[in-house]
Enzyme design. Structure first.
Site, PDB file in Angstrom:
ATOM      1  N   GLU A 248      66.736  90.084 -34.102  1.00  0.00           N
ATOM      2  CA  GLU A 248      67.179  89.104 -35.272  1.00  0.00           C
ATOM      3  C   GLU A 248      68.647  89.313 -34.994  1.00  0.00           C
ATOM      4  OE1 GLU A 248      65.510  87.229 -36.957  1.00  0.00           O
ATOM      5  OE2 GLU A 248      63.537  88.117 -36.762  1.00  0.00           O
ATOM      6  N   CYS A 282      73.996  86.889 -42.397  1.00  0.00           N
ATOM      7  CA  CYS A 282      73.722  86.216 -41.259  1.00  0.00           C
ATOM      8  C   CYS A 282      72.900  84.862 -41.822  1.00  0.00           C
ATOM      9  CB  CYS A 282      72.729  86.838 -40.538  1.00  0.00           C
ATOM     10  SG  CYS A 282      71.198  87.223 -41.447  1.00  0.00           S
ATOM     11  N   GLU A 384      80.114  82.258 -34.193  1.00  0.00           N
ATOM     12  CA  GLU A 384      79.973  83.053 -35.440  1.00  0.00           C
ATOM     13  C   GLU A 384      81.066  83.832 -35.744  1.00  0.00           C
ATOM     14  OE1 GLU A 384      77.301  86.442 -35.531  1.00  0.00           O
ATOM     15  OE2 GLU A 384      76.192  85.555 -37.360  1.00  0.00           O
TER      16      GLU A 384
HETATM   17  P1  NDP Z   1      76.251  94.603 -33.591  1.00  0.00           P
HETATM   18  O1  NDP Z   1      75.488  94.020 -32.568  1.00  0.00           O
HETATM   19  O2  NDP Z   1      77.625  95.009 -33.094  1.00  0.00           O
HETATM   20  O3  NDP Z   1      75.561  95.982 -33.951  1.00  0.00           O
HETATM   21  C1  NDP Z   1      74.310  96.096 -34.382  1.00  0.00           C
HETATM   22  C2  NDP Z   1      73.574  97.351 -34.380  1.00  0.00           C
HETATM   23  O4  NDP Z   1      73.468  97.728 -33.002  1.00  0.00           O
HETATM   24  C3  NDP Z   1      74.451  98.613 -34.683  1.00  0.00           C
HETATM   25  O5  NDP Z   1      73.535  99.395 -35.143  1.00  0.00           O
HETATM   26  C4  NDP Z   1      75.117  98.905 -33.359  1.00  0.00           C
HETATM   27  O6  NDP Z   1      75.675 100.239 -33.521  1.00  0.00           O
HETATM   28  C5  NDP Z   1      74.179  98.618 -32.466  1.00  0.00           C
HETATM   29  N1  NDP Z   1      74.596  98.700 -30.957  1.00  0.00           N
HETATM   30  C6  NDP Z   1      75.673  98.207 -30.690  1.00  0.00           C
HETATM   31  N2  NDP Z   1      75.489  98.246 -29.331  1.00  0.00           N
HETATM   32  C7  NDP Z   1      74.544  98.621 -29.097  1.00  0.00           C
HETATM   33  C8  NDP Z   1      73.892  98.733 -27.550  1.00  0.00           C
HETATM   34  N3  NDP Z   1      74.564  98.659 -26.372  1.00  0.00           N
HETATM   35  N4  NDP Z   1      72.481  99.257 -27.798  1.00  0.00           N
HETATM   36  C9  NDP Z   1      72.002  99.413 -28.669  1.00  0.00           C
HETATM   37  N5  NDP Z   1      72.423  99.331 -29.999  1.00  0.00           N
HETATM   38  C10 NDP Z   1      73.720  98.966 -29.869  1.00  0.00           C
HETATM   39  O7  NDP Z   1      76.058  93.797 -35.144  1.00  0.00           O
HETATM   40  P2  NDP Z   1      77.055  94.150 -36.209  1.00  0.00           P
HETATM   41  O8  NDP Z   1      76.637  95.347 -36.777  1.00  0.00           O
HETATM   42  O9  NDP Z   1      78.343  93.732 -36.015  1.00  0.00           O
HETATM   43  O10 NDP Z   1      76.189  93.010 -37.413  1.00  0.00           O
HETATM   44  C11 NDP Z   1      76.743  91.776 -37.538  1.00  0.00           C
HETATM   45  C12 NDP Z   1      75.711  90.827 -36.670  1.00  0.00           C
HETATM   46  O11 NDP Z   1      74.278  90.864 -36.905  1.00  0.00           O
HETATM   47  C13 NDP Z   1      76.119  89.336 -36.967  1.00  0.00           C
HETATM   48  O12 NDP Z   1      76.194  88.574 -35.609  1.00  0.00           O
HETATM   49  C14 NDP Z   1      74.956  88.731 -37.611  1.00  0.00           C
HETATM   50  O13 NDP Z   1      74.725  87.545 -37.645  1.00  0.00           O
HETATM   51  C15 NDP Z   1      73.834  89.549 -37.238  1.00  0.00           C
HETATM   52  N6  NDP Z   1      72.675  89.798 -38.383  1.00  0.00           N
HETATM   53  C16 NDP Z   1      71.833  89.124 -37.930  1.00  0.00           C
HETATM   54  C17 NDP Z   1      70.557  89.078 -39.078  1.00  0.00           C
HETATM   55  C18 NDP Z   1      69.304  88.180 -38.812  1.00  0.00           C
HETATM   56  O14 NDP Z   1      68.292  88.532 -39.325  1.00  0.00           O
HETATM   57  N7  NDP Z   1      69.263  87.324 -37.815  1.00  0.00           N
HETATM   58  C19 NDP Z   1      71.001  89.790 -40.292  1.00  0.00           C
HETATM   59  C20 NDP Z   1      71.962  90.364 -40.395  1.00  0.00           C
HETATM   60  C21 NDP Z   1      73.174  90.419 -39.192  1.00  0.00           C
HETATM   61  P3  NDP Z   1      77.290 100.566 -34.183  1.00  0.00           P
HETATM   62  O15 NDP Z   1      77.992  99.624 -34.682  1.00  0.00           O
HETATM   63  O16 NDP Z   1      76.941 101.469 -34.765  1.00  0.00           O
HETATM   64  O17 NDP Z   1      77.947 100.798 -32.590  1.00  0.00           O
END
Ligand code: NDP
Length: 480
Positions: A248, A282, A384
């Site tokens: 997602e 999102c 975004e």
């Molecule tokens: P990120 O992609 O930065 O992070 C999401 C999660 O993935 C965090 O727990 C992060 O850890 C983890 N992560 C980061 N890098 C890796 C990796 N290489 N391998 C595995 N896990 C990893 O997103 P954000 O937290 O910044 O959230 C915002 C984004 O989420 C926006 O783009 C938004 O649109 C999207 N979103 C989509 C939704 C949907 O339903 N389509 C709903 C809500 C949000 P950590 O941050 O702890 O390093």
């Protein structure tokens, strides 16, 4: 200072490395707790605990499994105020939003899937006089769930509730930026009597803990919500391992307002759909298209309302717009606002960082911002931003606005405002988005499929889609 701990094997434990990171309250810029800086050793301990627990959990009578998940939901409800406050401190979101949306939805996620599993049926097909085929669904075993910071407990539970309900053990990682409510949930799971190892929560950074979960050979299904770039990285690791993947991802959602809309309703809802949670949902609409006949009237009224919005301390119950989640994210949003000006955009409301007086003077706030004068090819309309920034553009015809709305790589959600029912259906069908709202926004029903098209995601969450994702379907044919 409060130390967040990992939840592994039913216990709250320190990370193997004993290393911790600072957890900053975005509204004040101050460190207020410590987060485990876990790594692959902690993930391995979590997988070991899940391996030990999985048989008993998968074979537990469904009513008992359901009752345990209902108990977790009850405890979330009983602790609503404590969780709402923790979530607002951690994330910067207004406490009213945590109270009314985030925390109630977290308990609803548990309640919904706890009820769903006791009402599940399976399909049988009678194959002439040869046999009966029926579908047997089995849990995948151990599910990996990774969630973002914007709706911390809401999205975390949206994944782990169906994974647990369908009989899997879970190794989960909340965002390191907002770990507190997931930690408090682990305390509630212990209180609820969830068997040790069924849910394991490992805190830490994405590239360390997240990738250790994604690449672990004993975790065959990954449910991820986050940014599109992270989703691509995750897919590149998980796809060659033939894991089940639900992604997602991001959005750049259009909000289309036709001349014949209910003006006041469109105006009030557009304010919410643009700036709720500081635009960090999102599903927020960030590209507003208004038909020429009402463009000037709408823009004037919208800008007046945006300028009147109160930005302030998230813990004040009257605050509607709180802090953005981090200093780094504030910088990213302000960078996009500068870029919009370089691209020829006109800032008609907001445009700057902002600091409320008192406790929040060093926090990370951005004024709700409205930009006009940009066409669809600009980066501001293609990428975004995930903050309180929207563009407003005029359009003339239905065909033109459909092309504009579909002009990005994203396809998560869209909103349409019109009183013409035929047009509403026609435009809804023509938009390349996974979720379309007509004359409303963010009306959710947990039974419906949820997810995006194009680079907004792969797979669907919600209802049976989530239960199916966390299970393997097996066809059994018996001769008659
Ligand atoms: P990120 O992609 O930065 O992070 C999401 C999660 O993935 C965090 O727990 C992060 O850890 C983890 N992560 C980061 N890098 C890796 C990796 N290489 N391998 C595995 N896990 C990893 O997103 P954000 O937290 O910044 O959230 C915002 C984004 O989420 C926006 O783009 C938004 O649109 C999207 N979103 C989509 C939704 C949907 O339903 N389509 C709903 C809500 C949000 P950590 O941050 O702890 O390093």
């Amino acid at each position: 200072m409060k130390k967040i701990k990992n939840y592994i094997g039913g216990k709250l434990v320190e990370p193997v490395s004993s290393k911790y990171m600072d957890n900053i309250e975005p509204a004040t810029g101050e460190v207020y707790s410590l987060i485990p800086d876990s790594d692959e050793k902690d993930v391995q301990l979590a997988v070991d605990a899940a391996e030990k627990a999985r048989h008993e959990w998968a074979t537990m009578p469904i009513e008992k499994r359901s009752a345990l998940l209902m108990k977790v939901a009850d405890l979330i409800d009983e602790n609503l105020e404590m969780l709402a406050k923790a979530e607002s401190i951690d994330n910067g979101k207004p406490i009213s939003l945590s109270r009314e949306v985030d925390i109630p939805r977290a308990s609803a996620n548990f309640r919904f899937y706890a009820a769903a599993i006791v009402n599940q049926s399976t399909q049988a097909h009678i194959t002439a006089d040869k046999g009966v085929n029926y579908t047997l669904r089995e849990p995948v075993g151990i599910a990996g769930c990774i969630s973002p910071w914007n709706l911390p407990l809401y999205l975390f539970t949206w994944k782990i509730a169906p994974a647990l309900a369908s009989g899997n053990c879970v190794v989960a990682k909340p965002s390191e930026i907002t770990p507190m409510s997931a930690f408090l949930l682990s305390e509630l799971c212990i209180k609820a009597g969830l068997p040790a190892g069924v849910l394991n929560i490992v805190h830490g950074l994405g590239p360390k803990v997240g990738e250790a979960i994604i690449s672990h050979p004993n975790i065959p299904a990954i449910s991820f919500t986050g940014g599109t770039a992270t989703g691509k990285r995750i897919a590149s690791i998980a796809a060659p391992m033939f894991k089940k993947l639900s992604l997602e991802l991001g959005g750049k959602n259009p909000n289309i307002i036709f001349d014949d809309c209910d003006f006041e309703d469109a105006l009030a809802t557009t304010l919410r759909s643009s700036f709720s949670n500081q635009g960090q949902i999102c599903l927020c609409g960030s590209r507003i298209y208004v038909q020429k006949g009402i463009y000037d009237k709408f823009l004037d009224a919208f800008v007046a309302k945006v300028k009147a919005m109160k930005v302030g301390d998230p813990l004040d119950s009257t605050t509607k717009t709180g802090a953005v989640v981090s200093a780094q994210h504030q910088e990213k949003i302000l960078h996009y606002i500068s870029l919009a000006q370089l691209e020829g955009g006109k800032i008609v409301a907001g445009g700057n960082a902002f600091n409320p007086k008192g406790r929040c003077r060093n926090g990370y706030f951005v004024q709700p911002t409205v930009i006009t004068g940009l066409d669809e090819s600009c980066r501001i309309n293609q990428e975004e931003i995930f903050g309180p920034v929207v563009t407003v553009q005029p359009f003339e015809t239905e065909e033109e606005v459909i092309a504009l709305a579909n002009s990005t790589n994203y396809g998560l959600s869209a909103t349409i405002w019109t009183q013409n029912l035929t047009r509403a259906h026609r435009v809804g069908a023509a938009l390349k988005s996974g979720i379309i709202w007509i004359n409303c926004w963010l009306v959710r029903d947990l039974r419906t499929p949820f997810g995006g098209m194009k680079q907004s995601g792969v797979g669907r969450e919600g209802g049976d889609d989530a239960l199916n994702f966390f299970t393997e379907a097996k066809n059994i044919c018996i001769k008659v």
